[in-house]
Design an enzyme around this catalytic site. Structure first.
Site, short mmCIF file in Angstrom:
data_model
loop_
_atom_site.label_atom_id
_atom_site.label_comp_id
_atom_site.label_asym_id
_atom_site.label_seq_id
_atom_site.Cartn_x
_atom_site.Cartn_y
_atom_site.Cartn_z
N TYR A 199 -53.03 -13.79 -15.74
CA TYR A 199 -53.08 -15.14 -15.16
C TYR A 199 -51.85 -15.42 -14.28
O TYR A 199 -51.96 -15.92 -13.16
CB TYR A 199 -53.18 -16.15 -16.30
CG TYR A 199 -53.33 -17.59 -15.88
CD1 TYR A 199 -54.56 -18.10 -15.45
CD2 TYR A 199 -52.24 -18.47 -15.93
CE1 TYR A 199 -54.70 -19.43 -15.08
CE2 TYR A 199 -52.37 -19.80 -15.56
CZ TYR A 199 -53.60 -20.28 -15.14
OH TYR A 199 -53.73 -21.60 -14.78
N LYS A 215 -51.73 -16.19 -10.27
CA LYS A 215 -51.22 -17.46 -9.73
C LYS A 215 -49.99 -17.24 -8.84
O LYS A 215 -49.74 -18.02 -7.91
CB LYS A 215 -50.90 -18.43 -10.87
CG LYS A 215 -52.14 -18.89 -11.65
CD LYS A 215 -53.08 -19.69 -10.77
CE LYS A 215 -54.24 -20.27 -11.53
NZ LYS A 215 -55.13 -21.07 -10.67
P1 NAP Z 1 -61.28 -26.01 -16.42
O1 NAP Z 1 -61.78 -27.36 -16.79
O2 NAP Z 1 -61.66 -24.83 -17.27
O3 NAP Z 1 -61.74 -25.75 -14.91
C1 NAP Z 1 -61.89 -24.50 -14.35
C2 NAP Z 1 -62.97 -24.62 -13.31
O4 NAP Z 1 -63.07 -23.38 -12.62
C3 NAP Z 1 -64.36 -24.92 -13.90
O5 NAP Z 1 -64.90 -26.07 -13.28
C4 NAP Z 1 -65.16 -23.68 -13.56
O6 NAP Z 1 -66.49 -23.94 -13.13
C5 NAP Z 1 -64.42 -23.13 -12.37
N1 NAP Z 1 -64.67 -21.71 -12.24
C6 NAP Z 1 -64.33 -20.70 -13.09
N2 NAP Z 1 -64.77 -19.52 -12.63
C7 NAP Z 1 -65.40 -19.79 -11.44
C8 NAP Z 1 -66.06 -18.97 -10.49
N3 NAP Z 1 -66.15 -17.64 -10.65
N4 NAP Z 1 -66.61 -19.57 -9.40
C9 NAP Z 1 -66.53 -20.92 -9.24
N5 NAP Z 1 -65.92 -21.74 -10.12
C10 NAP Z 1 -65.36 -21.17 -11.21
O7 NAP Z 1 -59.71 -25.97 -16.35
P2 NAP Z 1 -58.65 -26.81 -15.51
O8 NAP Z 1 -57.47 -26.94 -16.38
O9 NAP Z 1 -59.25 -28.00 -14.91
O10 NAP Z 1 -58.28 -25.75 -14.35
C11 NAP Z 1 -58.38 -26.03 -12.96
C12 NAP Z 1 -57.34 -25.19 -12.21
O11 NAP Z 1 -56.02 -25.61 -12.58
C13 NAP Z 1 -57.41 -23.70 -12.52
O12 NAP Z 1 -57.16 -22.94 -11.35
C14 NAP Z 1 -56.26 -23.51 -13.50
O13 NAP Z 1 -55.80 -22.19 -13.50
C15 NAP Z 1 -55.25 -24.48 -12.94
N6 NAP Z 1 -54.20 -24.89 -13.89
C16 NAP Z 1 -54.50 -25.57 -15.02
C17 NAP Z 1 -53.48 -25.94 -15.88
C18 NAP Z 1 -53.71 -26.71 -17.15
O14 NAP Z 1 -52.74 -26.92 -17.89
N7 NAP Z 1 -54.91 -27.17 -17.44
C19 NAP Z 1 -52.16 -25.61 -15.55
C20 NAP Z 1 -51.89 -24.92 -14.37
C21 NAP Z 1 -52.94 -24.57 -13.55
P3 NAP Z 1 -67.76 -23.87 -14.12
O15 NAP Z 1 -67.43 -24.76 -15.30
O16 NAP Z 1 -68.87 -24.38 -13.27
O17 NAP Z 1 -67.94 -22.43 -14.51
#
Ligand code: NAP
Length: 248
Positions: free
Chosen positions: A155, A159
């Protein structure tokens, strides 16, 4: 911030941070295309919710890690709405494990979605934005790209790759009036962090100067700023939105 007349695509827009970004951009007047991979019902519900509030929102399934599906997403948006002003590369996955236990598939999958996915969409949208001579690409990275994190070698690599990609494209596309920036969230309350033990969450919060995990709206507000004309002179930057966890 006014995004009336702008057309935005948000990948992974049905859940978590992506969902908050969709809501924010729509509330500022943008037409928003939600991309989902598996969350069809959540996407359709969000489209209905926002449409009933008078916003123009649509959704389409595409796996961002597949080059042809990324192209389909961009073409669909251009055919339906005529242009793409804002691309938010938000889709991401985790497959955490210590390196001794992490298998090759877990490494490859995370790189394919989190890094190749951003490249796929950027490649296809560049053609459209270069013709328009305008556009804003916003990539969601993570503070662990800078800090590193135990159990997240795949990961963190993906990133950190997003940051290098952001800076390279910012240089390549600047002459066509296209800005490319990254947002690096800290620990944000979504299903990605729901899996963490309550004790670990307390420990994390204690290490954050603002003493709390972030909300998806904390990220959406910054994405909206970068997508707006207020950020016209910002490119190639990484904005940490993490309650002060990382200070550079
Ligand atoms: P999340 O709710 O699990 O969202 C991830 C999203 O990515 C889901 O809507 C999923 O879509 C989509 N996704 C995954 N694989 C995909 C693919 N192959 N094609 C198209 N869409 C895909 O988690 P989140 O926390 O909101 O994460 C959003 C972003 O923020 C991510 O890039 C994550 O790495 C980043 N981030 C999160 C955090 C945190 O603390 N939460 C911190 C730093 C960065 P489906 O549900 O339709 O499969």
């Amino acid at each position: 911030m006014d995004l009336k007349g702008k057309v935005a695509i948000v990948t992974g827009g049905a859940t978590g941070i992506g969902r908050a970004i969709v809501q924010k951009l729509a509330s500022l007047g943008a037409t928003v295309v939600i991309n989902y991979n598996s969350s069809k019902t959540a996407s359709e519900e969000l489209v209905n919710e926002l449409t009933s509030q008078g916003h123009t929102v649509d959704c389409i399934q595409a796996n961002v890690s597949k080059f042809a599906e990324a192209e389909k997403l961009i073409n669909y948006t251009v055919e339906k709405f005529g242009r793409v002003d804002i691309l938010v590369n938000n889709a991401g996955i985790t497959r955490d494990n210590l390196i001794m236990r992490m298998n090759e598939e877990d490494f490859d999958q995370v790189i394919e979605v989190n890094l190749k996915g951003v490249w796929n969409l950027s490649k296809h949208v560049s053609r459209v934005m270069m013709k328009q001579r305008s556009g804003k690409i916003i990539n969601i990275s993570s503070v662990v790209a800078i800090m590193g994190n135990v159990g997240q070698s795949n990961y963190c690599a993906s990133k950190a790759g997003v940051i290098g990609l952001t800076k390279s494209l910012a240089r390549e596309l600047a002459k066509r009036n296209i800005t490319v920036n990254a947002v690096a969230p800290g620990f944000i309350k979504t299903k990605m962090t729901d899996v963490l033990d309550e004790k670990i969450v307390d420990q994390i919060a204690n290490n954050i100067p603002l003493s709390r995990l972030g909300e998806p709206s904390d990220i959406a507000n910054v994405v909206a700023f970068l997508a707006s004309p207020l950020a016209d002179y910002i490119t190639g930057q990484v904005l940490n939105v993490d309650g002060g966890l990382v200070m550079q």
